[in-house]
Design a protein around this motif. Structure first.
Motif, mmCIF file in Angstrom:
data_model
loop_
_atom_site.group_PDB
_atom_site.id
_atom_site.type_symbol
_atom_site.label_atom_id
_atom_site.label_comp_id
_atom_site.label_asym_id
_atom_site.label_seq_id
_atom_site.Cartn_x
_atom_site.Cartn_y
_atom_site.Cartn_z
ATOM 1 N N LEU A 90 0.820 -1.218 0.000
ATOM 2 C CA LEU A 90 0.000 0.000 0.000
ATOM 3 C C LEU A 90 0.850 1.263 0.000
ATOM 4 N N THR A 91 2.110 1.131 0.402
ATOM 5 C CA THR A 91 3.022 2.279 0.408
ATOM 6 C C THR A 91 4.215 2.040 -0.519
ATOM 7 N N ASP A 92 4.055 1.139 -1.485
ATOM 8 C CA ASP A 92 5.140 0.790 -2.412
ATOM 9 C C ASP A 92 5.710 2.043 -3.072
ATOM 10 N N ALA A 93 7.014 2.058 -3.251
ATOM 11 C CA ALA A 93 7.671 3.232 -3.846
ATOM 12 C C ALA A 93 7.251 3.464 -5.288
ATOM 13 N N ASP A 94 6.818 2.412 -5.981
ATOM 14 C CA ASP A 94 6.368 2.538 -7.367
ATOM 15 C C ASP A 94 4.893 2.962 -7.377
ATOM 16 N N ASP A 95 4.607 4.082 -8.035
ATOM 17 C CA ASP A 95 3.240 4.620 -8.021
ATOM 18 C C ASP A 95 2.216 3.647 -8.589
ATOM 19 N N GLU A 96 2.565 2.938 -9.672
ATOM 20 C CA GLU A 96 1.613 2.011 -10.280
ATOM 21 C C GLU A 96 1.295 0.843 -9.344
ATOM 22 N N VAL A 97 2.302 0.374 -8.639
ATOM 23 C CA VAL A 97 2.070 -0.702 -7.680
ATOM 24 C C VAL A 97 1.176 -0.204 -6.546
ATOM 25 N N GLY A 124 -1.077 13.445 -0.396
ATOM 26 C CA GLY A 124 -0.082 14.391 -0.888
ATOM 27 C C GLY A 124 0.946 13.765 -1.807
ATOM 28 N N ARG A 125 0.842 12.464 -2.016
ATOM 29 C CA ARG A 125 1.836 11.750 -2.813
ATOM 30 C C ARG A 125 1.593 11.920 -4.309
ATOM 31 N N GLY A 126 2.679 12.079 -5.071
ATOM 32 C CA GLY A 126 2.639 11.957 -6.524
ATOM 33 C C GLY A 126 1.909 13.056 -7.271
ATOM 34 N N GLY A 127 1.662 12.761 -8.567
ATOM 35 C CA GLY A 127 0.973 13.708 -9.442
ATOM 36 C C GLY A 127 -0.528 13.533 -9.403
#
Length: 222
Positions: free
Chosen positions: A112-119, A148-151
């Motif tokens: 749920l907190t994987d560094a890869d956005d798609e994952v 607040g994460r990502g685009g």
């Protein structure tokens, strides 16, 4: 000795899944879903991990949903430990489509907190489908750590996942609206707006959230 027609078709499909042409792989995935066979599952799962074409991946997932969950779910759970991000992402996506709640324990905070956005996005979608009744508040708490994460697409995916949890998400959103990080506060405010008014567009909610955060910041400074 001549191979039975059924075995010949199976071998043709298996070869097709690994063909160099996307259209051939697409037809093979369609064939695997049209005439399910447990022998396809391993190759379908493996292909999901490396398939570069979105429309082929979509057909691979469909083919897997056509097979018994007792066969597909264990194979997909194994992919969640893969070092390949696409393997994890596609396995999560397929598990969300299958909807077998026995997979829930495998949707870990690490995914749920994987560094890869798609994952992470795939994990959020799978989690809200598979979460058992009564465990929504705990899931909401983990998801809220990603505010607040990502685009735009990542933030919208998270907002949708949080909203799908219903009222269980209200306390964590209210808490996040006091976060020191303005990105977290803004995302939480936008999500809360969408929870109250599902017809509000995400862009409108974000803009309103920016105004709320700006006003809050001005008040703190004063």
């Amino acid at each position: 000795m001549t191979m039975p027609e059924e075995d010949t078709n199976t071998m043709r499909t298996l070869r097709g899944l690994d063909d160099g042409g996307p259209s051939v792989r697409l037809r093979a995935a369609m064939a695997a879903g049209t005439a399910p066979d447990p022998r396809f599952v391993g190759e379908l799962v493996e292909r999901c991990a490396v398939e570069p074409e979105f429309h082929v991946r979509d057909m691979l997932t469909w083919a897997l949903t056509r097979h018994p969950a007792s066969v597909t779910v264990p194979a997909l759970l194994g992919e969640l430990r893969s070092e390949r991000a696409q393997a994890r992402s596609q396995a999560l996506h397929t598990l969300s489509k299958i909807g077998d709640r026995r997979a829930w324990p495998a949707i870990t905070p690490a995914l749920l907190t994987d560094a890869d956005d798609e994952v992470a996005r795939s994990a959020w979608r799978a989690a809200v489908v598979l979460v058992p009744e009564g465990e929504e508040p705990g899931l909401a708490g983990v998801l809220a750590t990603q505010l607040g994460r990502g685009g735009r697409e990542t933030r919208l995916s998270l907002s949708r996942a949080l909203i799908a949890l219903g009222e269980a998400v209200t306390p964590v959103l209210h808490a996040a609206m006091t976060d020191p990080d303005p990105r977290v506060r803004g995302h939480a405010a936008a999500t809360e707006r969408l929870l109250r008014d599902p017809d509000a567009g995400f862009e409108f909610a974000i803009e309103e959230a920016k105004r709320v955060v700006a006003l809050g910041g001005a008040g703190e400074d004063g």
